[in-house]
Write an enzyme that holds these catalytic residues in place. Structure first.
Site, mmCIF file in Angstrom:
data_model
loop_
_atom_site.group_PDB
_atom_site.id
_atom_site.type_symbol
_atom_site.label_atom_id
_atom_site.label_comp_id
_atom_site.label_asym_id
_atom_site.label_seq_id
_atom_site.Cartn_x
_atom_site.Cartn_y
_atom_site.Cartn_z
ATOM 1 N N ASP A 128 40.354 3.491 5.316
ATOM 2 C CA ASP A 128 39.905 2.819 6.833
ATOM 3 C C ASP A 128 39.562 1.510 7.168
ATOM 4 O O ASP A 128 40.648 1.222 7.838
ATOM 5 C CB ASP A 128 39.277 3.981 7.226
ATOM 6 C CG ASP A 128 39.916 5.925 7.282
ATOM 7 O OD1 ASP A 128 40.423 6.129 6.454
ATOM 8 O OD2 ASP A 128 39.358 6.174 8.042
ATOM 9 N N GLU A 139 29.845 10.249 -0.429
ATOM 10 C CA GLU A 139 31.023 9.500 -0.154
ATOM 11 C C GLU A 139 32.177 8.403 -1.148
ATOM 12 O O GLU A 139 32.952 8.899 -1.947
ATOM 13 C CB GLU A 139 31.492 10.173 0.873
ATOM 14 C CG GLU A 139 32.893 9.734 1.087
ATOM 15 C CD GLU A 139 32.461 8.964 2.521
ATOM 16 O OE1 GLU A 139 31.474 9.689 3.251
ATOM 17 O OE2 GLU A 139 33.717 8.833 3.535
HETATM 18 C C1 GLC Z 1 37.193 8.751 5.984
HETATM 19 C C2 GLC Z 1 38.123 7.949 4.391
HETATM 20 C C3 GLC Z 1 39.321 8.900 4.548
HETATM 21 C C4 GLC Z 1 38.727 10.690 4.318
HETATM 22 C C5 GLC Z 1 37.736 10.962 5.340
HETATM 23 C C6 GLC Z 1 37.664 12.047 5.395
HETATM 24 O O1 GLC Z 1 37.888 8.954 6.943
HETATM 25 O O2 GLC Z 1 38.366 6.819 4.508
HETATM 26 O O3 GLC Z 1 39.909 8.248 3.467
HETATM 27 O O4 GLC Z 1 40.316 11.299 4.346
HETATM 28 O O5 GLC Z 1 37.001 10.161 5.425
HETATM 29 O O6 GLC Z 1 36.700 12.303 3.453
#
Ligand code: GLC
Length: 439
Positions: free
Chosen positions: A167, A399
């Site tokens: 992102d 994460e």
């Molecule tokens: C964030 C990450 C994306 C992922 C999402 C849910 O937006 O950048 O890659 O899919 O979180 O984990």
């Protein structure tokens, strides 16, 4: 520090805790819905202890597929006021969603679906499931090629940083700098910074631009070709390009194994050839790496990302290009304690804890290492596995992780981290010849 056994049980418990009845949220509160590529990786984790549940994850993801073939980045199965931007911001049209069973986001995410179907099929030999999900994957990959191929260049481009899954990587900085915030953008309240440390999340100016692109898409009624051809943002992405190319190779393998027609196999073969030639559009001679390219300005992004390292996974690049890529990974491996940072630690935009500007991401380690191992770079691949295992042992199922210290970042009790621990990184899995992954 917990024992290996504890971590295996803890990982299974996280998947069960994040299970919402056949689909899994990435983590409670911060991401309370079903995300596209998260679910695909999560299926690999379930496959280590509940194969039926692994297939179910992919089946439920397929329920969000649009009539056009797109699998959206988020499936909003219920409205959760804790999350922004939710279904009332996206306002995706029912008709597009093949009868509109549920609201979804209006863009997609990295198409690893076919690759995961192949992995599950190889593990289970379940022809019936594979046949049904082959069709889902085929339509999804076809959609990506039809709607996200830019300017006849055979290169896959994205209309929104969120579609790339990476992102707020600096790869998007040029494209975002080149666009304006929509002057009529509605007032909104971010929710992500209420659940996570703001210093690890995107800035507010960036966020205004993210929401401006959503507004543009919404105003077109989510006409995807208009979004690609005329939207505010269009950046060719080595991540999407390489993951789709790999997914097409895995789709062809499935088509051959499941006995699909010559026509279908020829079509997929053409997609692969186009992907191979298009990859060269992404080679940045200055950086000596595959980089993102802003197609509105023609400017390359100037840094090495973990997506640059996916050329092995995609099976592309000349021997010189692959060698230059390997040298980057080795150089970064001397600077960072834990491979592979999402952005080059020698680049000015590197931030070791801010989301995609530095941290190590479990699912990216898995696919980069898979490609490296397939190309014979077993030492590097093994380092990426042990580095992921080390940060999980140190900081838990976060994460993502600070590649310099191993500290955990952003979300806790994270599904893809638990899944890839179980499916790949855990010592217990690796030391057992029956479960060790040869790739
Ligand atoms: C964030 C990450 C994306 C992922 C999402 C849910 O937006 O950048 O890659 O899919 O979180 O984990």
């Amino acid at each position: 520090m917990s024992s290996k056994h504890d971590l295996d049980s803890e990982a299974r418990a996280i998947l069960s805790k994040n299970d919402r009845g056949g689909y899994t949220v990435p983590t409670a509160r911060l991401y309370p819905y079903q995300w596209n590529w998260d679910s695909a990786f999560v299926a690999l984790g379930f496959a280590t202890f509940d194969v039926a549940r692994a297939w179910r994850e992919l089946e439920l993801l397929a329920e969000g597929q649009w009539a056009s073939g797109m699998i959206p980045h988020i499936l909003f199965r219920q409205n959760d006021p804790d999350y922004f931007p939710g279904p009332t911001t996206w306002q995706t049209p029912d008709a597009e969603q093949g009868g509109g069973r549920m609201p979804t986001g209006g863009i997609s995410q990295p198409p690893v679906y076919a690759s995961i179907v192949r992995e599950l099929y190889e593990q289970t030999g379940n022809d019936n499931k594979a046949q049904v999900l082959f069709d889902v994957a085929y339509r999804f990959n076809k959609w990506f090629i039809a709607e996200r191929t830019a300017q006849d260049m055979n290169v896959i481009a994205t209309v929104h940083p969120w579609e790339t899954g990476r992102d707020n990587c600096p790869d998007w900085d040029g494209g975002l700098a080149g666009m304006d915030v929509d002057p009529e953008l509605e007032h909104y309240t971010r929710k992500d910074t209420q659940h996570a440390d703001a210093s690890q999340r995107p800035s507010s100016e960036q966020y205004d631009k993210y929401i401006s692109i959503v507004k543009y898409g919404r105003d077109t009624g989510w006409n995807q070709r208009t979004l690609t051809d005329s939207g505010p943002f269009l950046v060719a992405d080595p991540g999407l390009h390489f993951m789709l190319l790999r997914a097409n190779r895995d789709l062809l393998w499935l088509a051959n194994t499941l006995g699909h027609s010559d026509d279908v196999r020829a079509e997929i073969t053409d997609w692969i050839a186009a992907g191979e030639s298009g990859a060269q559009e992404l080679w940045n001679t200055d950086v000596q790496a595959f980089c993102a390219k802003d197609l509105r300005s023609g400017e390359f992004s100037d840094g090495f990302s973990n997506a640059s390292a996916l050329c092995f996974y995609a099976g592309v690049g000349t021997p010189e290009q692959q060698d230059a890529t390997r040298l980057h990974i080795e150089r970064i491996g001397k600077k960072a304690q834990f491979l592979l940072p999402s952005w080059d630690p020698d680049h000015a935009s590197f931030e070791q804890q801010r989301y995609w500007k530095g941290p190590l991401w479990p699912q990216m380690n898995y696919i980069v290492a898979k490609g490296l191992a397939e190309s014979g770079y077993n030492v590097l691949a093994e380092r990426m596995r042990t580095d992921l295992a080390a940060v999980i042992k140190r900081s838990g199922f976060r994460e993502c992780f600070d590649p310099m210290t191993g500290d955990g970042c952003i979300g806790t009790d994270f599904s893809w981290t638990a899944a890839l621990w179980l499916a790949w990184a855990s010592d217990s899995r690796y030391s057992n010849p029956k479960t060790k992954r040869a790739f």
